[in-house]
Design an enzyme around this catalytic site. Structure first.
Site, mmCIF file in Angstrom:
data_model
loop_
_atom_site.group_PDB
_atom_site.id
_atom_site.type_symbol
_atom_site.label_atom_id
_atom_site.label_comp_id
_atom_site.label_asym_id
_atom_site.label_seq_id
_atom_site.Cartn_x
_atom_site.Cartn_y
_atom_site.Cartn_z
ATOM 1 N N GLN B 192 0.829 -1.201 0.000
ATOM 2 C CA GLN B 192 0.000 0.000 0.000
ATOM 3 C C GLN B 192 0.863 1.250 0.000
ATOM 4 O O GLN B 192 0.356 2.354 -0.070
ATOM 5 C CB GLN B 192 -0.866 0.042 1.268
ATOM 6 C CG GLN B 192 -2.038 -0.913 1.294
ATOM 7 C CD GLN B 192 -2.753 -0.873 2.632
ATOM 8 O OE1 GLN B 192 -2.596 -1.768 3.439
ATOM 9 N NE2 GLN B 192 -3.541 0.164 2.882
ATOM 10 N N ARG B 305 -5.510 7.757 16.875
ATOM 11 C CA ARG B 305 -6.815 7.805 16.222
ATOM 12 C C ARG B 305 -7.902 7.223 17.140
ATOM 13 O O ARG B 305 -9.038 7.713 17.151
ATOM 14 C CB ARG B 305 -6.798 7.082 14.871
ATOM 15 C CG ARG B 305 -8.097 7.216 14.085
ATOM 16 C CD ARG B 305 -7.968 6.760 12.638
ATOM 17 N NE ARG B 305 -7.357 7.760 11.785
ATOM 18 C CZ ARG B 305 -8.027 8.732 11.134
ATOM 19 N NH1 ARG B 305 -9.337 8.821 11.237
ATOM 20 N NH2 ARG B 305 -7.390 9.597 10.391
ATOM 21 N N ARG B 337 -8.179 -1.197 8.619
ATOM 22 C CA ARG B 337 -9.384 -0.390 8.363
ATOM 23 C C ARG B 337 -10.012 0.176 9.643
ATOM 24 O O ARG B 337 -10.507 -0.567 10.484
ATOM 25 C CB ARG B 337 -10.405 -1.272 7.656
ATOM 26 C CG ARG B 337 -11.429 -0.524 6.833
ATOM 27 C CD ARG B 337 -12.282 -1.515 6.090
ATOM 28 N NE ARG B 337 -12.960 -0.919 4.948
ATOM 29 C CZ ARG B 337 -13.475 -1.626 3.945
ATOM 30 N NH1 ARG B 337 -13.377 -2.932 3.943
ATOM 31 N NH2 ARG B 337 -14.086 -1.033 2.951
ATOM 32 N N ALA B 506 -5.832 5.641 5.425
ATOM 33 C CA ALA B 506 -6.614 6.687 6.075
ATOM 34 C C ALA B 506 -7.785 7.140 5.194
ATOM 35 O O ALA B 506 -8.222 8.283 5.287
ATOM 36 C CB ALA B 506 -5.732 7.881 6.441
ATOM 37 N N GLU B 712 -12.913 3.667 5.252
ATOM 38 C CA GLU B 712 -12.964 3.145 6.620
ATOM 39 C C GLU B 712 -14.288 3.335 7.365
ATOM 40 O O GLU B 712 -14.717 2.433 8.086
ATOM 41 C CB GLU B 712 -11.832 3.778 7.447
ATOM 42 C CG GLU B 712 -10.454 3.312 7.036
ATOM 43 C CD GLU B 712 -9.369 4.216 7.583
ATOM 44 O OE1 GLU B 712 -9.277 5.381 7.141
ATOM 45 O OE2 GLU B 712 -8.628 3.770 8.467
#
Lengths: 481, 758
Positions: B192, B305, B337, B506, B712
């Protein structure tokens, strides 16, 4: 036909002579064979254990009437000689090129239009399961679709778009370019299948037999007593794909039609040991609903198409799906060597953890199920983390005969509670002769919890297993009240 | 309707993944030998026999690494190959390159690694007791939490365990490295984060980044699992490629992938909340304890987060969030995720649910009471204002469309008539902050080339992993340049085309890369407009030139048009550059980690779900009868792709909430290392009645074509399933006692909870 197998791929008869092949062994899986060809890389390995379906292919088999029967299987579990005499259909075979344009198969087109692919890695497997569904069902119900696709895992889509694809696609009575070629295909397969002498493959340190008659199979069994006997190999293949074991001597019974029989006699039914679980499931729907319910949640369709009842009984797994219900049904196992035939009660046949009464020169040839009796109630229940394609945490099958509200006869056969399928004898004893009421069931629930000492493992804790074992008695009670 | 750009290749089996690439007959298979102990000293091993085996081309230990023995993405605390100590089962020790897999496995058998076993830490509780903090404790605080808690009329407190989750991307980690001239190396990686993969390959080989090219056409699923941990596989392949001078491919076996790679972080969360008679939360204190595993990886960002989402959709005037990440002897946990969001949100949703039961009210009333408001009560605990709040509109719409209140009564009726089968229902919201919370990561690059024949090649820094990014970029490029999609190709992501990219993570992929592509196209259009003015013989301004439907014209004289494909060769002859880079950085975002305040998010995404379940309280079996989802994606760039993300994210969340249970034994061996025991949802586990809609008519300002990120947020809508199950269990005790509940709610958790309540 020593050392050679033949099958149909890309409309050509492929002949593999294992003496000439450097990289192919008789236990090379169809998945690995296909992936060794530059033109067949669509098929994917996702788990190498038949749990994800990314490797799904479809096998075409000649039926009596010049028609072809299409079945989806997990190619990661299929040894090459098992596709001898069959048509091997892969994702690359579905679309056609005409005038430089790609014409998609209806199932492919539906998947494209419904956004049924995201990352695309599971897609070839889904396409093949959808193709088999397309060939076998017209306007299938949601239940049939789910049943056909529950052996394919997808981590992206959440399945909704794939479900919609299936509904959109399967509306043409299975018609496609395979239908157009069916009589030709059938002719070719008939030709390949003419030869009925045992295929004997010697490759490096491996010996592999693929007999076509029971007599040949029994003779091989007599002479090669240490050979591993397989039919669908959905269990044995894992020893190779997962544990990298070398399987040196193998007798593969998948070519023996005599083991696929279904006979109805006065007292009951004989199911050939080589009958697929899927076929047995379909045959059981009416006469044996309890067995049908268990077979319905046995593995996935791809597994059921290849796994056999003889294999499931013979592996004597403590969590084998069919065993508890065979216990409850007083099933018999028919065993045969080159000279004799004998019948053993299923309870006597299962000797312990993966241990049976099978002698080293015998084969399981069939399973006998007595016909349902009027007053007998047979029920089966399975507790697993996920409803489908999951092994039992605990299962219960029971046989109950009531007489004026009293328990006359009772068998409570549990899976997942001990090293093998085990009857809850103390609980049975307690209930026998007692009134079939809630108070007695609640008491029996307490007894059954103490009767077993289950283990804690990846699937569940011992505590949960005990509670579930009791709760299943309550489920039985509610079902019968 | 615009289809997925690779759909036809995918359904015909032509789409190429790394493991499908056969580069040459010289290609070798790479294999990794990993630790069998969670914590041990390595006393020694002898590689001679393995090296001598025919068909083996290289056997490497850490001593053979020419550059740095390091793959840590942020903190440099993760070795590429273990040295004298191993800290988790699955940690790489030795690498083998052989002619095929079987030879590599034979070679592995010839390596006998001697260990001295040390005591491992395998549980968060033990890590807390031993205080194995991986980084300093983090805190975000507003108001006076203790004082207000003490003053509160009602208080609840508790502990919530949320489980780990295996990514279970269908394509396991893979990388193919090909040697080039000099020290150059090209990697086809399933990553990724191509730029980081490039940097790490350069580091372990001791070469410069300009000698490494990483290319990614598509990934077979990732979900965060290939954000940092694809680097390991790439580094191993590169080391073997470098040592042998031959192409080397590593494609992890499924069980190895599950054993080696990290998972979603387990959390053990402790909470206390004070509230009034109406259920309005006055004060909330929560301590989030994360199991980081054996190395830092992205744990601190994930923890951050989680802390930033401890409020979910609720305004809480006094709030304190403590975040701690502990080192344990499990593989280093990583992005997945939601990136901590789900773990933070699970706690506040539990609190709301408990308050409802405590006060004997329906939980939707408690939720509504506590939602962020539009005019006031709209500042988060870290000081960011919740702008363009869609909570009220979504709530009103979904409450109505799902017939929540009517069904609640029907459910009560059903439950009163059935002793063992119980139904439950729950509505849960999500408010999810969009942007990397590490502000500088919010940048993206693009390169758009127009060729003389008018065809267009678009390059950008994002990776396609099934989320439909390439399809969206294609759409964006087509609309911005006014050229039809068949004339445009979105190229494989390549570090030589776009340098220094951020991970596709994100949920930001289309937001930032889409903007970068637009920027490149704006530059090109500006150049081309001058040429167009000349060709049109117009004295108008460049701003008036419109690019649309393969034509170019002056908006004041739309009758006179020239074809785009005629404009391009003309521009070429006039020596106008037909290639441009593009760049984008998200404006006005910042976060002060020390103080716990800032504006970390560009905007918020919102959604809600209502789910009804049927639970068999005897077996713990549950069925999702119906789910309604209303999700906000602004002006969607592609409705079908966004709905695919909502449905897919939700079902993945259902797995985490119900059947996906990860278990280790007392020595740290992963027991659930294959799909045999690790159960992700199948087609039979999705809602029987599944109604998914996107919120229409609410464009998102200041984003690419007013769209909104979608990757997400829908994951967290699965809490509606989790809490509907809890609601059903709670019926057994007439909603009077609080069920003992954790996540995932497996059939075991359900049956044990029922047993305690009955």
């Amino acid at each position: 036909m020593n050392n050679t197998i033949k099958f149909l791929l890309d409309d050509n008869v492929v002949e593999i002579d294992f003496r000439k092949e450097k990289n192919l062994r008789p236990t090379t899986t169809v998945l690995n064979y296909l992936r060794s060809l530059s033109s067949h890389k669509g098929v994917k390995e996702g788990c190498a254990e038949g749990d994800c379906g990314a490797c799904t292919i479809v096998l075409g088999e000649k039926k009596a009437d010049r028609k072809i029967k299409y079945t989806a299987v997990d190619s990661c579990l299929v040894f090459l000689p098992m596709i001898h005499g069959k048509q091997l259909i892969t994702v690359e075979n579905l679309s056609q090129k005409k005038d430089g344009k790609v014409i998609l198969h209806p199932v492919q087109e539906a998947m494209v239009n419904s956004f049924g692919s995201q990352c695309g890695y599971c897609t070839p497997g889904f396409i093949m399961s959808l193709f088999a569904l397309y060939k076998n069902h017209n306007n299938p119900t949601r239940e049939v679709i789910e049943d056909s696709l529950s052996g394919n895992l997808c981590r992206c889509t959440g399945y909704q778009s794939i479900l919609e694809s299936a509904m959109k696609a399967c509306t043409k009575n299975g018609g496609d370019h395979f239908t157009e070629r069916e009589s030709l295909t059938s002719k070719i397969l008939k030709e390949i299948n003419k030869e009925k002498t045992t295929i004997h493959i010697v490759s490096g340190d491996q010996t592999y037999f693929h007999p076509f008659t029971l007599d040949d199979a029994l003779m091989l069994r007599k002479h090669y007593r240490n050979a591993i006997v397989v039919n669908g190999a959905t269990d044995v293949a894992l020893r190779q794909t997962k544990r990298n074991e070398k399987l040196t001597e193998i007798i593969d019974l998948s070519g023996v039609d005599e083991l696929k029989i279904y006979d109805e006699e006065e007292n009951g039914f004989y199911f050939g040991a080589g009958m697929s679980i899927e076929k047995m499931k379909n045959l059981c729907e009416k006469p044996f609903p309890a067995l049908y319910n268990i077979l319905k949640v046995f593995g996935s369709l791809q597994i059921r198409n290849f796994a056999t009842i003889g294999g499931n009984v013979g592996s004597a797994s403590p969590i084998g799906d069919t065993l508890p219900v065979l216990f409850a049904k007083n099933a018999k196992v028919i065993l045969q060597n080159s000279k004799n035939k004998r019948e053993v009660d299923i309870e006597d046949f299962i000797k312990g953890y993966r241990k049976t009464d099978l002698k080293d020169d015998e084969l399981i040839t069939s399973i006998f199920l007595p016909k349902p009796k009027k007053n007998e109630i047979i029920k089966s229940y399975k507790v697993s983390k996920r409803k489908d394609l999951d092994i039992s945490t605990v299962s219960l099958s029971c046989r109950l005969v009531l007489n004026k509200g009293e328990v006359k006869e009772m068998i409570l056969a549990y899976g997942g509670m001990a090293e093998t399928t085990r009857r809850a004898k103390k609980t049975e004893e307690y209930l026998e002769g007692r009134e079939w009421n809630r108070a007695n069931i609640e008491e029996a629930m307490k007894i059954v919890k103490e009767e077993f000492a289950p283990i804690t493992d990846a699937r569940a804790s011992a505590e949960f297993r005990k509670i579930a074992a009791g709760n299943l008695l309550m489920k039985l009670f509610i079902d019968r009240s | 309707m615009l289809l997925h750009e690779s759909a036809i290749k995918q359904v015909t089996g032509e789409a190429v993944f790394v493991n499908d690439m056969d580069i040459s007959s010289e290609m070798l298979t790479g294999h990794v030998v990993y630790s069998k102990y969670a914590h041990a000293k390595i006393l020694g091993y002898d590689l001679k026999q393995a090296k001598a085996l025919s068909g083996v081309y290289a056997v490497l230990s850490y001593k053979d690494i020419p550059g740095e023995n390091q793959v840590g993405p942020v903190a440099k605390d993760e070795l590429c190959l273990a040295e004298d100590v191993v800290t988790n089962i699955g940690q790489a020790i030795i690498l083998i390159a052989a002619k095929d897999k079987n030879t590599a496995l034979e070679a592995e058998k010839l390596i006998d690694i001697k260990y001295e076993v040390l005591e491992p830490i395998l549980e968060i509780e033990k890590a807390i007791e031993k205080n194995t903090l991986i980084a300093p404790v983090r805190k975000i605080e507003r108001g006076n939490v203790e004082k207000e808690l003490n003053k509160s009329k009602h208080k609840i407190s508790g502990v919530l365990e949320t489980g780990a989750q295996e990514h279970w991307y269908l394509e396991t980690q893979s990388c193919l490295c090909i040697p080039g001239e000099d020290r150059n190396i090209k990697a086809y990686s399933s990553t990724q984060h191509p730029s980081e993969t490039q940097a790490i390959i350069a580091e372990v080989l001791g070469i410069k980044s300009n000698e490494v090219e990483v290319e990614v056409r598509r990934l077979g699923g990732a979900f965060g699992g290939k954000e940092t941990q694809a680097n390991h596989i790439a580094a191993w392949s590169a080391l073997l490629c470098n040592a042998t001078g031959k192409p080397v491919k590593i494609h992890l076996f499924r069980d190895d992938d599950q054993i080696i790679t990290g998972k979603r972080h387990r959390f053990l969360s402790k909470y206390e909340a004070g509230f009034d008679d109406e259920g309005k939360i006055i004060s909330y204190s929560v301590e989030l304890n994360a199991d980081a595993g054996s190395a830092t990886d992205l744990s601190m960002a994930i923890l951050e987060r989680a802390m930033l989402h401890a409020d979910n959709a609720y305004y809480i005037p006094n709030m304190k969030v403590i975040g701690k990440a502990y080192r344990t002897n499990l593989p280093s946990n990583t992005a997945f995720r939601g990136f901590g969001g789900p773990q933070g949100i699970a706690v506040i949703e539990t609190v709301i649910d408990k308050i409802a039961r405590y006060l004997g009210k329906d939980s939707v009333e408690i939720r509504e009471k506590n939602f962020y408001k539009k005019e006031n009560d709209n500042i988060t605990h870290y000081g960011e204002k919740v702008e363009n709040n869609r909570l009220q509109v979504i709530y009103e719409k979904i409450l109505k469309s799902s017939e929540y209140r009517k069904r609640r009564l029907e459910i009560n009726q059903f439950n009163s008539e059935n002793e063992f089968e119980k139904r439950g229902i729950a509505l849960t919201p999500v408010k999810f902050g969009i942007s990397f919370t590490t502000a500088f990561l919010n940048q993206a690059g693009a390169l758009v080339n127009i060729y003389k024949d008018g065809s267009v090649l678009v390059n950008h820094g994002g990776t396609e992993m099934g989320q439909g990014l390439y399809t969206k970029i294609l759409r964006i490029a087509s609309l911005e340049l006014g050229v039809s999609e068949e004339k445009i190709i979105v190229n494989a992501t390549n570090t030589s085309k776009i340098p220094n990219t951020s991970a596709t993570a994100a949920s930001s992929g289309s937001d930032i890369n889409g903007m970068a592509v637009k920027n490149a196209i704006d530059i090109l259009k500006d150049r081309l407009a001058s040429v167009a003015l000349e060709l049109l013989g117009s004295k108008s301004q460049k701003e008036n030139i419109i690019f649309e439907n393969d034509f170019v014209f002056d908006k004041n004289k739309p009758g006179k048009k020239i074809l785009f494909k005629e404009l391009i060769p003309a521009a070429y002859l006039k020596q106008v550059s037909l290639s441009s880079t593009g760049f984008y950085k998200t404006p006005d975002i910042w976060f002060d980690r020390e103080k716990g305040v800032g504006n970390p998010f560009h905007y918020f995404a919102f959604g809600m779900a209502v789910t009804e379940v049927l639970v068999d309280t005897l077996t713990g079996y549950h069925k999702i009868l119906r789910t309604d989802i209303l999700h906000d994606t602004g002006d969607s760039i592609n409705d079908e792709i966004d709905i695919g993300q909502v449905v897919g994210g939700f079902v993945q969340g259902v797995g985490w909430c119900t059947t996906e249970e990860i278990k280790w034994d007392a020595k740290g061996n992963l027991l659930t290392h294959s799909p045999d025991t690790y159960k992700i949802p199948t087609i039979q586990d999705i809602p029987a009645d599944f109604r998914v809609e996107l919120l229409k008519g609410y464009p998102n300002p200041n984003t690419i074509r007013n769209s909104k990120a979608v990757g997400e947020p829908p994951f967290m809508l699965a809490f509606s399933v989790w809490l509907a199950i809890k609601d059903a269990i709670s019926v057994v005790g007439n909603h009077k006692s609080e069920p003992e509940f954790s996540l995932p709610a497996t059939n075991e958790v359900i049956v044990l909870a029922v047993e305690k309540i009955r």
